[in-house]
Design a protein around this motif. Structure first.
Motif, PDB file in Angstrom:
ATOM      1  N   VAL A  43       0.840  -1.201   0.000  1.00 54.08           N
ATOM      2  CA  VAL A  43       0.000   0.000   0.000  1.00 54.08           C
ATOM      3  C   VAL A  43       0.878   1.255   0.000  1.00 54.08           C
ATOM      4  O   VAL A  43       2.104   1.173   0.087  1.00 54.08           O
ATOM      5  N   ASN A  44       0.259   2.412  -0.070  1.00 53.00           N
ATOM      6  CA  ASN A  44       0.966   3.680  -0.241  1.00 53.00           C
ATOM      7  C   ASN A  44       1.867   4.047   0.941  1.00 53.00           C
ATOM      8  O   ASN A  44       1.446   3.995   2.094  1.00 53.00           O
ATOM      9  N   GLY A  45       3.083   4.417   0.619  1.00 48.23           N
ATOM     10  CA  GLY A  45       3.966   5.031   1.608  1.00 48.23           C
ATOM     11  C   GLY A  45       4.619   4.098   2.608  1.00 48.23           C
ATOM     12  O   GLY A  45       5.215   4.550   3.585  1.00 48.23           O
TER      13      GLY A  45
ATOM     14  N   ILE B 124       9.027  -5.926   6.857  1.00 45.94           N
ATOM     15  CA  ILE B 124       8.406  -4.923   7.741  1.00 45.94           C
ATOM     16  C   ILE B 124       9.368  -3.753   7.870  1.00 45.94           C
ATOM     17  O   ILE B 124      10.527  -3.941   8.252  1.00 45.94           O
ATOM     18  N   THR B 125       8.871  -2.568   7.574  1.00 45.68           N
ATOM     19  CA  THR B 125       9.735  -1.383   7.586  1.00 45.68           C
ATOM     20  C   THR B 125       9.504  -0.530   8.832  1.00 45.68           C
ATOM     21  O   THR B 125       8.572  -0.763   9.590  1.00 45.68           O
ATOM     22  N   LYS B 126      10.363   0.443   8.980  1.00 46.80           N
ATOM     23  CA  LYS B 126      10.223   1.498  10.008  1.00 46.80           C
ATOM     24  C   LYS B 126      10.242   0.947  11.424  1.00 46.80           C
ATOM     25  O   LYS B 126       9.638   1.515  12.326  1.00 46.80           O
ATOM     26  N   LEU B 127      10.941  -0.175  11.627  1.00 45.77           N
ATOM     27  CA  LEU B 127      11.034  -0.733  12.971  1.00 45.77           C
ATOM     28  C   LEU B 127      12.053   0.008  13.823  1.00 45.77           C
ATOM     29  O   LEU B 127      12.295  -0.351  14.963  1.00 45.77           O
ATOM     30  N   ASP B 128      12.652   1.071  13.274  1.00 45.18           N
ATOM     31  CA  ASP B 128      13.518   1.935  14.082  1.00 45.18           C
ATOM     32  C   ASP B 128      12.689   2.883  14.939  1.00 45.18           C
ATOM     33  O   ASP B 128      13.234   3.583  15.793  1.00 45.18           O
ATOM     34  N   GLY B 129      11.384   2.910  14.756  1.00 41.46           N
ATOM     35  CA  GLY B 129      10.520   3.738  15.605  1.00 41.46           C
ATOM     36  C   GLY B 129      10.053   2.972  16.828  1.00 41.46           C
ATOM     37  O   GLY B 129      10.642   1.957  17.195  1.00 41.46           O
TER      38      GLY B 129
ATOM     39  N   GLY C 140       7.210   2.077   2.176  1.00 43.76           N
ATOM     40  CA  GLY C 140       8.664   1.966   2.082  1.00 43.76           C
ATOM     41  C   GLY C 140       9.148   1.073   0.958  1.00 43.76           C
ATOM     42  O   GLY C 140      10.278   0.562   1.007  1.00 43.76           O
ATOM     43  N   LYS C 141       8.329   0.887  -0.065  1.00 44.53           N
ATOM     44  CA  LYS C 141       8.698   0.003  -1.177  1.00 44.53           C
ATOM     45  C   LYS C 141       9.973   0.481  -1.888  1.00 44.53           C
ATOM     46  O   LYS C 141      10.941  -0.275  -2.033  1.00 44.53           O
ATOM     47  N   THR C 142       9.943   1.727  -2.340  1.00 46.48           N
ATOM     48  CA  THR C 142      11.051   2.245  -3.135  1.00 46.48           C
ATOM     49  C   THR C 142      12.353   2.253  -2.340  1.00 46.48           C
ATOM     50  O   THR C 142      13.407   1.872  -2.838  1.00 46.48           O
ATOM     51  N   THR C 143      12.254   2.671  -1.096  1.00 42.73           N
ATOM     52  CA  THR C 143      13.431   2.705  -0.220  1.00 42.73           C
ATOM     53  C   THR C 143      14.001   1.300  -0.015  1.00 42.73           C
ATOM     54  O   THR C 143      15.221   1.096  -0.051  1.00 42.73           O
TER      55      THR C 143
ATOM     56  N   LEU D  66       5.069  11.290  10.686  1.00 50.05           N
ATOM     57  CA  LEU D  66       5.976  10.173  10.403  1.00 50.05           C
ATOM     58  C   LEU D  66       6.237  10.046   8.905  1.00 50.05           C
ATOM     59  O   LEU D  66       5.517  10.612   8.089  1.00 50.05           O
ATOM     60  N   GLN D  67       7.210   9.254   8.553  1.00 50.65           N
ATOM     61  CA  GLN D  67       7.538   8.965   7.154  1.00 50.65           C
ATOM     62  C   GLN D  67       6.368   8.306   6.433  1.00 50.65           C
ATOM     63  O   GLN D  67       5.774   7.355   6.959  1.00 50.65           O
ATOM     64  N   GLY D  68       6.069   8.812   5.258  1.00 52.75           N
ATOM     65  CA  GLY D  68       5.073   8.163   4.408  1.00 52.75           C
ATOM     66  C   GLY D  68       3.628   8.366   4.823  1.00 52.75           C
ATOM     67  O   GLY D  68       2.724   7.742   4.269  1.00 52.75           O
ATOM     68  N   SER D  69       3.381   9.252   5.791  1.00 49.69           N
ATOM     69  CA  SER D  69       2.012   9.420   6.284  1.00 49.69           C
ATOM     70  C   SER D  69       1.131  10.164   5.287  1.00 49.69           C
ATOM     71  O   SER D  69      -0.097  10.031   5.324  1.00 49.69           O
TER      72      SER D  69
END
Ligand code: GTP
Ligand code: GTP
Ligand code: K
Ligand code: MG
Ligand code: MG
Lengths: 282, 296
Positions: A89-91, A233-238, A93-96, B107-110
């Motif tokens: 889904v949108n945003g 799974i992305t953004k697990l640094d949060g 972290g696919k491209t990254t 946040l990122q991507g929100s």
């Protein structure tokens, strides 16, 4: 001093930890049931033992990956080029994630090519192009608004000609309840199969680690459209724990392969079940 | 999971009917159903607990069990309570000052960059404003290009300083530019950041201090789970934001984060995003959101 059964306080605490990690009510109940079963069978459980059992039960729900030894970036035999399609889904972290993956494969001596099949989102191609320069791998692209399936086709065809090891295809973010967009994804997949019949070899669903129970529906619908083979799974640094993947992995029998832990090129790791489960309790 | 909470409650109340008056004990089971519906919708664990307690008081007070359709009455109590918590009076964006300065955070991507464009388009077309967009994300690859494309699509100019890596200075210079060029609204897009990233949180505070925005909007993905409370609280502690933007509501998420955030920071939800296109925004409707959270 050991106890013969798990008391309600412990279970309440456990429930709170699991729910606040986004594990969800269903999966939490499943975990608690399994623990109760084991504990009443194996009497006199100490807190340390209980913790051990708990971790075992949760880890058990996470599906095994195809390759037991995930610590290498080696590719399966006879699949050259190895084609990876990235969806989600949108945003999320696919491209990254593509930038990071390309970097890992390249670091491990592989020849990589990436394809900009998100021709829709503003500056999506420019974004992937910057990543391709950053990690120094070639990019196949067309104009904004062109047919994404045609970009994917071009990328795979050109990879085959150039003796490439790994192809990674970016796709536009799309919400899983949009039928036309999901059909478009099936089409992108089919068109690549005109070049390489068993491609894509890996369809990676990217999930944002801060997502709640909607991840179930995302995984279901993307599987329906493309038969995803693995998740990241992305953004697990949060501060979010990403616990929903436990139930998703269990329900769909799809393994988690990678985690994203930042925005930099090196911020991708191979998923480690034990560390992941530990992080729920830290 | 309950596709229809109303039916589910009706059947558990049927069992209760035989027991006469509603009591603490016999209402516990139906409250469990309510709590579970909230958790399935991603309402925060503690907030779901508190909420269920409030609903219990109301249900005991209303003597739900004596109603002809106790399940329906119970659902009404839950819905009204939800809508009331998320609603209150609709609050608009403060545009009184010249120029009105709006700062995006999240946040990122929100969905900050997309919403910056949507808001500029809305203010231009619906409020006859002349907005200036500001490219304050100097980190994400092609973030500036993305805002430029968005600006072009809605016909609003975009202030950029390619190569400048200092968003505080960029934002300050943009306000100056807006004044000389006669823009009555300035919308500052910023990079996505995690609440635990101290440097980045300091940066957004510094942007706030430098440009003194009249409106700070916290942009949040409606698919967010339990972490919504932590993030909203951290951003609010730092920025004391004025309102919340809930994006990607065109999906099928229940969106319990809306309730969690409202409860924890007590700031109004001002707009929702309902698509990728730049006209896909709507004002927030608390009653619709209540139905959505309950899956009705
Ligand atoms: N902190 C953190 N940020 C991440 C991570 N992965 C991606 N991001 C950020 O999340 C935002 C969105 O990432 P993208 O790669 O553009 O996501 P996408 O899924 O390609 O987005 P669309 O193509 O618009 O659907 C960017 O700001 C990234 O830098 C991660 O693991 N940690
Ligand atoms: N379906 C849908 N997609 C949306 C909505 N709002 C934003 N998006 C999409 O979500 C993705 C991320 O949006 P961005 O505007 O780039 O998010 P951002 O917060 O600026 O991201 P960063 O700058 O990386 O932190 C893009 O693919 C957008 O098209 C919405 O309301 N509905
Ligand atoms: K997100
Ligand atoms: Mg992308
Ligand atoms: Mg942005």
């Amino acid at each position: 001093v050991g106890k013969s059964k798990v008391d309600d306080d412990v279970l309440d605490q456990l429930e709170e930890v699991l729910i606040t990690s986004d594990v969800g009510v269903n999966t939490t109940l499943k975990i608690i049931e399994r623990i109760e079963k084991r504990v009443s069978k194996d009497k006199y459980t100490s807190t340390t033992e209980l913790n051990q059992i708990l971790r075992e039960e949760i880890t058990g729900l996470l599906t095994e990956t195809e390759h037991k030894d995930q610590n290498t970036w080696e590719l399966p035999e006879g699949k050259k080029p190895y084609v990876i399609m990235i969806v989600g889904v949108n945003g999320v972290g696919k491209t990254t994630t593509i930038g990071k993956l390309a970097h890992k494969y390249k670091e491990n001596g592989k020849k990589v090519i990436i394809g900009a099949a998100d021709t829709f989102r503003a500056a999506a191609i420019d974004q992937l192009e910057i990543w391709s320069q950053r990690v120094d791998v070639p990019l196949i692209k067309q104009k904004m608004g062109s047919d994404p399936a045609s970009v994917a086709y071009d990328t795979v065809a050109s990879a085959q000609k150039q003796d490439t090891d790994v192809v990674i295809i970016d796709t536009a973010g799309r919400l899983h309840n949009k039928v036309n967009l999901m059909n478009e994804l099936s089409k992108i997949k089919r068109v690549m199969q005109k070049v390489i019949p068993d491609a894509p070899h890996e369809i990676l669903l990217i999930l944002d680690g801060s997502t709640g129970q909607n991840a179930f529906e995302q995984a279901k619908q993307f599987t329906k459209a493309t038969e995803i083979t693995a998740m990241a799974i992305t953004k697990l640094d949060g501060t979010a724990k990403g616990g929903v993947v436990i139930g998703v992995s269990d329900q769909l029998q799809v393994p988690v392969k990678y985690i994203g832990i930042g925005e930099k090129v090196e911020d991708l790791q191979i998923f480690n079940k034990t560390e992941f489960v530990d992080s729920l309790f830290s | 999971m309950f596709d229809n909470l109303s039916e589910r409650l009706e059947s558990s109340f049927k069992l209760l009917k035989g027991q006469g008056r509603i009591t603490e004990v016999n209402i516990a089971e139906t409250l469990k159903d309510v709590r579970r519906a909230l958790l399935d919708a991603d309402v925060n664990f503690k907030i779901a607990k508190e909420f269920t307690k409030d609903v219990k008081e109301k249900a005991l007070g209303a003597n739900v069990l004596n109603a002809v359709k106790p399940g329906q009455l119970m659902v009404k109590i839950v819905r009204d309570e939800l809508a009331q918590l998320m609603g209150g009076t609709a609050e608009e964006i403060d545009l009184k000052r010249q120029p009105a300065v709006i700062l995006m955070a999240g946040l990122q991507g929100s969905g900050k960059t997309t919403f910056s464009g949507k808001l500029a388009g809305f203010l231009k077309n619906k409020k006859s404003k002349n907005p200036l967009l500001v490219a304050g994300d100097v980190y994400r690859p092609a973030a500036i290009d993305q805002l430029k494309v968005v600006g072009e699509q809605i016909g609003a100019p975009v202030y950029t300083e390619e190569g400048n890596k200092n968003p505080v200075k960029i934002a300050k210079a943009a306000i100056k530019e807006a004044k000389t060029k006669g823009h009555d609204v300035v919308i500052v897009d910023t990079a996505g950041r995690l609440a635990v990233d101290e440097d980045m949180m300091k940066e957004i505070s510094a942007i706030k201090d430098a440009i003194n925005p009249h409106e700070i909007l916290f942009v949040v993905d409606s698919m967010t789970g339990q972490d919504a409370v932590n993030t909203a609280k951290e951003f609010n502690d730092r920025l004391d934001f004025n309102g919340v933007i809930l994006t990607k509501l065109d999906g099928d998420t229940r969106g319990g984060a809306a309730l969690s955030i409202r409860k924890v920071v007590d700031k109004p939800i001002k707009f929702v995003g309902t698509g990728e296109k730049l006209d896909a925004l709507d004002v927030f409707h608390p009653d619709r959101m209540a139905d959505r959270i309950l899956g009705m």
